[in-house]
Design an enzyme around this catalytic site. Structure first.
Site, PDB file in Angstrom:
ATOM      1  N   LYS A  46       0.863  -1.190   0.000  1.00 38.37           N
ATOM      2  CA  LYS A  46       0.000   0.000   0.000  1.00 38.37           C
ATOM      3  C   LYS A  46       0.897   1.237   0.000  1.00 38.37           C
ATOM      4  O   LYS A  46       1.793   1.378   0.853  1.00 38.37           O
ATOM      5  CB  LYS A  46      -0.878  -0.036   1.245  1.00 38.37           C
ATOM      6  CG  LYS A  46      -2.176   0.708   1.122  1.00 38.37           C
ATOM      7  CD  LYS A  46      -3.034   0.391   2.327  1.00 38.37           C
ATOM      8  CE  LYS A  46      -4.334   1.138   2.287  1.00 38.37           C
ATOM      9  NZ  LYS A  46      -5.014   1.052   3.567  1.00 38.37           N
TER      10      LYS A  46
HETATM   11  C1  E4P Z   1      -8.352   1.843   3.803  1.00 38.75           C
HETATM   12  O1  E4P Z   1      -7.552   1.436   3.015  1.00 38.75           O
HETATM   13  C2  E4P Z   1      -8.139   3.000   4.669  1.00 38.75           C
HETATM   14  O2  E4P Z   1      -6.950   2.828   5.348  1.00 38.75           O
HETATM   15  C3  E4P Z   1      -9.282   3.200   5.612  1.00 38.75           C
HETATM   16  O3  E4P Z   1     -10.480   2.812   5.003  1.00 38.75           O
HETATM   17  C4  E4P Z   1      -9.376   4.590   6.188  1.00 38.75           C
HETATM   18  O4  E4P Z   1     -10.559   4.738   6.913  1.00 38.75           O
HETATM   19  P1  E4P Z   1     -10.834   5.947   7.924  1.00 38.75           P
HETATM   20  O5  E4P Z   1     -11.045   7.187   7.121  1.00 38.75           O
HETATM   21  O6  E4P Z   1     -12.071   5.530   8.657  1.00 38.75           O
HETATM   22  O7  E4P Z   1      -9.614   6.034   8.803  1.00 38.75           O
END
Ligand code: E4P
Length: 214
Positions: A83
């Site tokens: 990622k």
């Molecule tokens: C996914 O890849 C993200 O890390 C995650 O959905 C972020 O979510 P949040 O905005 O609730 O922290």
């Protein structure tokens, strides 16, 4: 639509895996920080539970740093997806890793423009954050719909992950949009299979069953 869990919690991941509906997992530094384990140990355990892709995020700022981290991450398990943040250095990283056959997830995307760049850089997945867009006064799902149309127009193979999901309606709208994946926090996932009419129905059936003779 594939269902990913957006968590690093092993208990929650195991629960969803046992239901047979889990297509993958996404983690991020915040989610990892909530668990009391070392990053690599935790990711290894997640990868052992889940057959599908497991996103683990790099924290370096330069492409050189990110590529080095990615090389370490892919050694953990075969289903690791690296990622990478949506920055110029992140795009260089995605391009370099994808040319070597390493799967990538370009994250922290908030616009169709960023999604175009992620796809052109060769990202396997692109994560668009609907909840955080809603928080900033935008309609997050409108951005998802734009990205879906653009990816269709140009036959980009990058899969759309709808992330930062905050409630069940986000999941319904993701499915309606035609996006490939919803990555769902466990608390929202639990709301998907619960319905008061189902619970009432079970109670009524059990009450009536008790009247059955023999
Ligand atoms: C996914 O890849 C993200 O890390 C995650 O959905 C972020 O979510 P949040 O905005 O609730 O922290």
């Amino acid at each position: 639509m594939k269902i990913f869990l957006d968590t690093a919690n092993l208990k929650d991941i195991k629960q969803a895996q046992d239901m047979g509906i889990l297509d993958g997992v996404t983690t991020n530094p915040t989610l990892i920080s909530k668990e009391q384990k070392s990053f690599k140990e935790l990711v290894k355990e997640i990868c052992a539970i889940v057959k599908g892709p497991v996103s683990a995020e790099v924290v370096g700022k330069t492409a050189g740093e990110m590529v080095k981290e990615a090389e370490g991450l892919v050694k953990i398990a075969k289903n690791i997806v690296v990622k990478i943040p949506m920055t110029a250095e992140g795009l260089k990283t995605a391009n370099s890793l994808s040319s070597r056959g390493i799967k990538t997830n370009v994250t922290l995307c908030f616009s169709a423009l960023q999604a175009i760049l992620a796809a052109k850089a060769g990202a396997t997945y692109m994560s668009v954050f609907v909840g955080r867009l809603d928080d900033a006064g935008h309609v997050g799902m409108d951005v998802v719909r734009q990205i879906k149309q653009i990816y269709l127009n140009y036959k980009f193979s990058t899969e759309i992950i709808v992330a930062s999901i905050r409630h069940p309606l986000h999941v319904v709208e993701t499915a309606l949009s035609g996006a490939d994946i919803a990555t769902i926090p466990y608390a929202v996932f639990e709301k998907m299979f619960k319905h008061p009419l189902t619970e009432d129905g079970i109670e009524i059936f059990l009450k009536d069953w008790a009247k059955v003779k023999g």
